[in-house]
Enzyme design. Structure first.
Site, PDB file in Angstrom:
ATOM      1  N   ASN A   1      -6.378  -2.482   2.615  1.00  0.00           N
ATOM      2  CA  ASN A   1      -6.449  -3.925   2.781  1.00  0.00           C
ATOM      3  C   ASN A   1      -7.903  -4.347   2.900  1.00  0.00           C
ATOM      4  O   ASN A   1      -8.721  -3.626   3.474  1.00  0.00           O
ATOM      5  CB  ASN A   1      -5.711  -4.360   4.049  1.00  0.00           C
ATOM      6  CG  ASN A   1      -4.210  -4.245   3.923  1.00  0.00           C
ATOM      7  OD1 ASN A   1      -3.652  -4.209   2.833  1.00  0.00           O
ATOM      8  ND2 ASN A   1      -3.537  -4.168   5.055  1.00  0.00           N
TER       9      ASN A   1
ATOM     10  N   ARG B   1       0.834  -1.210   0.000  1.00  0.00           N
ATOM     11  CA  ARG B   1       0.000   0.000   0.000  1.00  0.00           C
ATOM     12  C   ARG B   1       0.863   1.253   0.000  1.00  0.00           C
ATOM     13  O   ARG B   1       0.563   2.204  -0.701  1.00  0.00           O
ATOM     14  CB  ARG B   1      -0.955   0.019   1.203  1.00  0.00           C
ATOM     15  CG  ARG B   1      -2.076  -0.999   1.085  1.00  0.00           C
ATOM     16  CD  ARG B   1      -2.970  -1.011   2.308  1.00  0.00           C
ATOM     17  NE  ARG B   1      -2.168  -1.280   3.499  1.00  0.00           N
ATOM     18  CZ  ARG B   1      -2.336  -0.686   4.678  1.00  0.00           C
ATOM     19  NH1 ARG B   1      -3.268   0.211   4.862  1.00  0.00           N
ATOM     20  NH2 ARG B   1      -1.572  -0.997   5.696  1.00  0.00           N
TER      21      ARG B   1
END
Length: 107
Positions: A49, A31
């Site tokens: 997520n 990320r």
């Protein structure tokens, strides 16, 4: 892998896409890496997520920049030291850009 949302479209036309990235993409800096690439490309949105192990990426900005991010997320092998191991990236789901979104965040 060459991915284009619409090869005939103007590269500056704003677009918003949602992607689901599968593989070893949680707990490895994926990320953060996605956010860094998106900001370099001038995009806004988020990477988060999901409970089933995917990372959802929502990105908006000029079509050419969004196309570039999709290619970076999808390329095998990664030429940019992308962390983790991407098994697959969903087909970009395109929608209208949202004017209330700025910056790119990890969620």
């Amino acid at each position: 892998m060459e991915t284009s949302l619409d090869p005939g479209a103007d590269g500056m036309q704003p677009v918003r896409v949602t992607l689901n990235v599968r593989g070893q993409v949680q707990g490895v800096g994926f990320r953060w890496w996605t956010r860094a690439r998106a900001l370099e490309l001038g995009l806004s949105g988020h990477a988060r997520n999901t409970a089933d192990g995917r990372v959802e990426v929502v990105a908006q900005g000029p079509r050419g920049a969004v196309d570039r991010l999709v290619r970076l997320l999808s390329e095998q092998p990664s030429t940019t030291h992308r962390p983790g191991a991407v098994a697959s990236v969903s087909t970009p789901l395109e929608s209208e850009p949202r004017p209330d979104v700025s910056g790119f965040v990890e969620r």
